[in-house]
Structures are given as structure tokens and as C-alpha cells.
Write an enzyme that holds these catalytic residues in place. Structure first.
Site, mmCIF file in Angstrom:
data_model
loop_
_atom_site.group_PDB
_atom_site.id
_atom_site.type_symbol
_atom_site.label_atom_id
_atom_site.label_comp_id
_atom_site.label_asym_id
_atom_site.label_seq_id
_atom_site.Cartn_x
_atom_site.Cartn_y
_atom_site.Cartn_z
ATOM 1 N N LYS A 59 -78.415 53.443 -60.694
ATOM 2 C CA LYS A 59 -78.816 52.977 -62.062
ATOM 3 C C LYS A 59 -80.312 53.338 -62.100
ATOM 4 O O LYS A 59 -80.987 52.582 -61.390
ATOM 5 C CB LYS A 59 -78.413 51.571 -62.200
ATOM 6 C CG LYS A 59 -78.997 50.806 -63.480
ATOM 7 C CD LYS A 59 -78.621 49.646 -63.266
ATOM 8 C CE LYS A 59 -79.162 48.862 -64.882
ATOM 9 N NZ LYS A 59 -79.168 47.325 -64.636
ATOM 10 N N ARG A 61 -91.014 43.938 -62.547
ATOM 11 C CA ARG A 61 -89.731 43.930 -61.647
ATOM 12 C C ARG A 61 -90.052 44.990 -60.231
ATOM 13 O O ARG A 61 -89.170 45.135 -59.543
ATOM 14 C CB ARG A 61 -88.656 44.284 -62.141
ATOM 15 C CG ARG A 61 -88.118 43.397 -63.543
ATOM 16 C CD ARG A 61 -86.693 43.082 -63.266
ATOM 17 N NE ARG A 61 -86.032 42.885 -64.717
ATOM 18 C CZ ARG A 61 -85.969 41.707 -65.122
ATOM 19 N NH1 ARG A 61 -86.706 40.766 -64.799
ATOM 20 N NH2 ARG A 61 -85.686 41.580 -66.549
ATOM 21 N N TYR A 78 -72.479 52.685 -72.518
ATOM 22 C CA TYR A 78 -72.454 51.874 -73.924
ATOM 23 C C TYR A 78 -71.389 52.809 -74.931
ATOM 24 O O TYR A 78 -70.977 52.322 -75.807
ATOM 25 C CB TYR A 78 -73.670 51.652 -74.484
ATOM 26 C CG TYR A 78 -74.515 50.619 -73.584
ATOM 27 C CD1 TYR A 78 -74.125 49.231 -73.708
ATOM 28 C CD2 TYR A 78 -75.072 51.030 -72.772
ATOM 29 C CE1 TYR A 78 -74.812 48.415 -73.003
ATOM 30 C CE2 TYR A 78 -76.049 50.256 -71.899
ATOM 31 C CZ TYR A 78 -75.786 48.567 -71.956
ATOM 32 O OH TYR A 78 -76.239 48.112 -70.998
ATOM 33 N N SER A 104 -79.315 51.147 -71.438
ATOM 34 C CA SER A 104 -79.592 50.889 -72.561
ATOM 35 C C SER A 104 -80.471 52.051 -73.408
ATOM 36 O O SER A 104 -80.258 52.578 -74.153
ATOM 37 C CB SER A 104 -79.896 49.584 -72.866
ATOM 38 O OG SER A 104 -81.033 49.371 -71.932
ATOM 39 N N LYS A 109 -81.338 50.635 -57.726
ATOM 40 C CA LYS A 109 -81.664 49.938 -59.015
ATOM 41 C C LYS A 109 -83.227 50.198 -59.220
ATOM 42 O O LYS A 109 -83.768 49.657 -58.459
ATOM 43 C CB LYS A 109 -81.122 48.651 -59.239
ATOM 44 C CG LYS A 109 -81.589 48.412 -60.705
ATOM 45 C CD LYS A 109 -80.924 46.685 -61.104
ATOM 46 C CE LYS A 109 -81.528 46.305 -62.356
ATOM 47 N NZ LYS A 109 -81.091 44.955 -62.732
ATOM 48 N N CYS A 119 -85.541 37.896 -61.859
ATOM 49 C CA CYS A 119 -84.172 37.967 -61.501
ATOM 50 C C CYS A 119 -83.828 37.046 -60.253
ATOM 51 O O CYS A 119 -82.962 36.973 -59.654
ATOM 52 C CB CYS A 119 -83.833 39.394 -60.795
ATOM 53 S SG CYS A 119 -84.125 40.646 -61.974
HETATM 54 C C1 PBG Z 1 -79.998 42.339 -64.854
HETATM 55 C C2 PBG Z 1 -79.811 43.791 -65.384
HETATM 56 C C3 PBG Z 1 -80.591 44.691 -66.240
HETATM 57 C C4 PBG Z 1 -79.611 45.743 -66.478
HETATM 58 C C5 PBG Z 1 -78.454 45.403 -66.042
HETATM 59 N N1 PBG Z 1 -78.463 44.252 -65.402
HETATM 60 C C6 PBG Z 1 -82.008 44.663 -66.554
HETATM 61 C C7 PBG Z 1 -82.993 44.565 -65.793
HETATM 62 O O1 PBG Z 1 -83.166 44.711 -64.441
HETATM 63 O O2 PBG Z 1 -84.199 44.458 -66.409
HETATM 64 C C8 PBG Z 1 -80.039 46.902 -67.456
HETATM 65 C C9 PBG Z 1 -78.810 47.432 -68.069
HETATM 66 C C10 PBG Z 1 -79.265 48.353 -69.368
HETATM 67 O O3 PBG Z 1 -80.349 48.585 -69.531
HETATM 68 O O4 PBG Z 1 -78.424 48.815 -69.925
HETATM 69 N N2 PBG Z 1 -81.015 42.403 -64.044
#
Ligand code: PBG
Length: 329
Positions: free
Chosen positions: A252, A221, A317, A278, A199, A134
Site C-alpha cells: 500500500k 508517520r 474505492y 484514497s 505500508k 497509530c
Molecule cells: C490507518 C490507515 C490509513 C489508511 C488505511 N489505514 C491511513 C494512514 O496510515 O494514515 C489509508 C487508506 C487510504 O488512503 O485509502 N492507519
């Protein structure tokens, strides 16, 4: 309280007896206004490509985007959250801050189809870097301070393209302040920042990484996203982001982190969004496809629970299907 009041005078079942009564005492409701629909836009043309692990979700090229925007708009969903998948990825994620990058062009396109639809743009480099991290990688590590400038340029280029809200998801320290400063200096002081303040480094993102092809090419990450074991740290993240100027706070993933949503709600007064990610979606879809669960009931229960925990906004979603159910379509 006078004396002791209990059964048989008290019967909690009285107010559960009919649907009419249940409607009257219902404490949490989900409505179409709560929903935010994530949207994947890919460079190229004539592409409407299904994402394997996310049945019903597609990657759209710009020329295929209009019907999707019209559908979302007609369903009354107020906002989309935009993700771009560029043609080329490079070391510094330059597609992210390209004035004519995929997300920037998608924003222009959406605004042409429906200027009223709120466009929230994810601000991150991971979809645009060849290593999938990122931020800027220096000596095998993601360099915080070098990344800030690029994130600010990304936010500015998206604001110039007409997005309504920028949503940094990178988890670098200081990025909200860097973005705020850059937007303000360039005359975009009215563009709000929805910060992915809390996050977690979560296994629930893996279908998304397939969708945008952003799995890290080395390491993981965990040096920037949060440890799933921590909740006090979440409050510190929120505190910092608010102090730096975030307008909306996000937690999140959502369902496995209801306690975090609830604590953030208790401690802060900012509007709060929860991102049901997701992996949460894929699990429901996979079980539903096998007939193991009642899909509609499960989805409504999950979203109600996220809202009950304290979220004002639901990034999901499932937004389109939920909007249809809510309006009895
Ligand atoms: C980008 C980002 C991510 C998600 C939203 N923005 C992925 C990550 O951090 O790997 C995940 C969204 C999802 O899983 O629906 N940094």
C-alpha cells in the site's frame, strides 16, 4: 530456438487483430472476486455524509448501513474493509478496543444483513487517538511495545464481534505476532491476519485522513511507515510478517508501487493484496470530473496493471463501479 525467427514471418499484430483474438491471449483479467470495498462507519444516527475529496464515498452511521451492504452483496463483491470513526477520541485510542465500539457494532450489523459477506477489519489506533498517531505516544514518540497490547486487544474485540479477518495497518514491529498470540489464546485461531506488511509513509493517504479525521496532530508517520524510496526493506517487512504468522500480505499504496508488488510476488507465495488508496481514487475522480480522462477505461487499466504486477486482491474505492461494469449493469 532454431535459427532466427522474426519479421516478416513473425507479426505480433496477428493476435491483436480482433477482440475475439485479444480475449484469447489476454494474460490478466480482473473479476468481481478480486475486489474488496473499503467502508467508513461513523457513530451517531441518520448520517450518510459525503467525503469531500472522494466523490461517491460516504461515512455511514449504523442505521444507514444496510442499503450499502445490500448493494455491495448484490454486486457480488466478496469482502469489505471496515474503518470506524468513533464519537470520542482519547490519548490511548480506547474506542478501538471497546467491545461496543463503532467498528465492532458495524461488524455485528453487517453480519446480520449478510452473514456471507467477508468482513475485514482495519486494526489501528489512529482513528481513535486524539493525537492521530497509530500508537501510544510517550515523550513525543510512538512507543512500539506499549502499542502492541492495545492492537492485540483491538483485534480480539473485533474477532469477538464477528469479523472474518483482521488487518493491522499500524506498522509497529511485532504486531502480527502479538495479535496472533492473543487471538489463539482466546480461541480465535481460525481468524486470518491480513497484514499491511508494506505500508509507505505516503502523501496518497490525505483524503482518507479527512474521511476518518486522523491527520497526526504533531509530526508525521515517517518513524513507523516506510520510506517511499525503499524496496529491499519492503521484502524484509514481508519476511518478518510472514514469520510472525501473517496469512495475507498487503502492499500500500498500489499504483505508485507496482515494482514493490511485483518483487513481493516474486519472493513470496502468500496471497497478496494491494490497496489502491484514497489519493489514487481522488486523482482519477478529479480528472474525470473535468472530462480530462475516460474514467471507466482509466480505472480498468489501473486495476489491471495492479493485478498484472502480481496482486491477487484489489482493495479499491472503485469496487462498486467496477463490479457494475464487469456485470454489464
Ligand atoms: C490507518 C490507515 C490509513 C489508511 C488505511 N489505514 C491511513 C494512514 O496510515 O494514515 C489509508 C487508506 C487510504 O488512503 O485509502 N492507519
Amino acid at each position: 530456438m532454431e535459427g532466427k525467427v522474426g519479421f516478416p514471418e513473425v507479426r505480433l499484430r496477428r493476435l491483436r487483430r480482433t477482440e475475439g483474438l485479444r480475449r484469447m491471449v489476454r494474460e490478466t483479467r480482473i473479476g468481481v472476486d478480486d475486489l474488496i470495498y473499503p467502508l467508513f462507519v461513523i457513530s451517531g444516527s441518520r448520517i450518510k455524509q459525503p467525503i469531500q475529496a472522494m466523490p461517491g464515498i460516504f461515512r455511514f452511521s449504523l442505521d444507514e448501513l444496510s442499503p450499502e451492504i445490500e448493494e455491495v452483496s448484490n454486486l457480488g463483491i466478496p469482502a469489505v474493509l471496515l474503518f470506524g470513526i468513533p464519537e470520542m477520541k482519547d490519548e490511548l485510542g480506547s474506542g478501538a478496543y471497546d467491545m461496543h465500539g463503532i467498528a465492532q457494532e458495524a461488524a455485528r450489523k453487517i453480519k446480520k444483513v449478510n452473514p456471507e459477506l467477508v468482513v475485514i477489519a482495519d486494526v489501528c489506533l489512529c482513528e481513535y487517538t486524539n493525537h492521530g498517531h497509530c500508537g501510544v505516544v510517550v515523550g513525543g514518540e510512538v512507543d512500539n511495545d506499549k502499542t502492541l497490547e492495545l492492537l492485540a486487544s483491538t483485534a480480539l474485540s473485533l474477532a469477538k464481534a464477528g469479523v472474518d479477518v483482521v488487518a493491522p495497518s499500524d506498522m509497529m514491529d511485532g504486531r502480527v505476532a502479538a495479535i496472533r498470540k492473543c487471538l489463539d489464546q482466546n480461541g480465535y485461531m481460525m481468524i486470518p491476519i491480513m497484514s499491511y506488511a508494506v505500508k509507505y509513509a505516503s502523501a496518497f493517504y490525505s483524503p482518507f485522513r479527512e474521511a476518518v479525521d486522523s491527520a497526526p496532530q504533531f509530526g508525521d508517520r515517517r518513524s513507523y511507515q516506510m520510506d517511499p524510496a525503499n524496496v529491499r526493506e519492503a521484502l524484509r517487512e514481508v519476511e518478518q510478517d510472514i514469520w510472525e504468522g501473517a496469512d495475507i500480505i498487503m502492499v500500500k499504496p498500489a499504483l505508485p508501487y507496482l515494482d514493490v508488488i511485483s518483487k513481493v510476488r516474486d519472493h513470496f507465495n502468500h496471497p497478496l493484496a494491494a490497496y489502491s488508496v484514497s489519493g489514487e481514487y481522488s486523482m482519477v475522480k478529479a480528472a474525470a470530473a473535468r472530462g480530462w480522462i475516460d474514467e471507466r477505461e482509466i480505472i480498468l487499466e489501473i486495476l489491471t496493471a495492479i493485478k498484472r504486477a502480481g496482486a491477487d486482491m484489489l482493495i479499491t474505492y472503485h469496487a462498486k463501479e467496477v463490479a457494475k461494469w464487469l456485470s454489464n449493469l
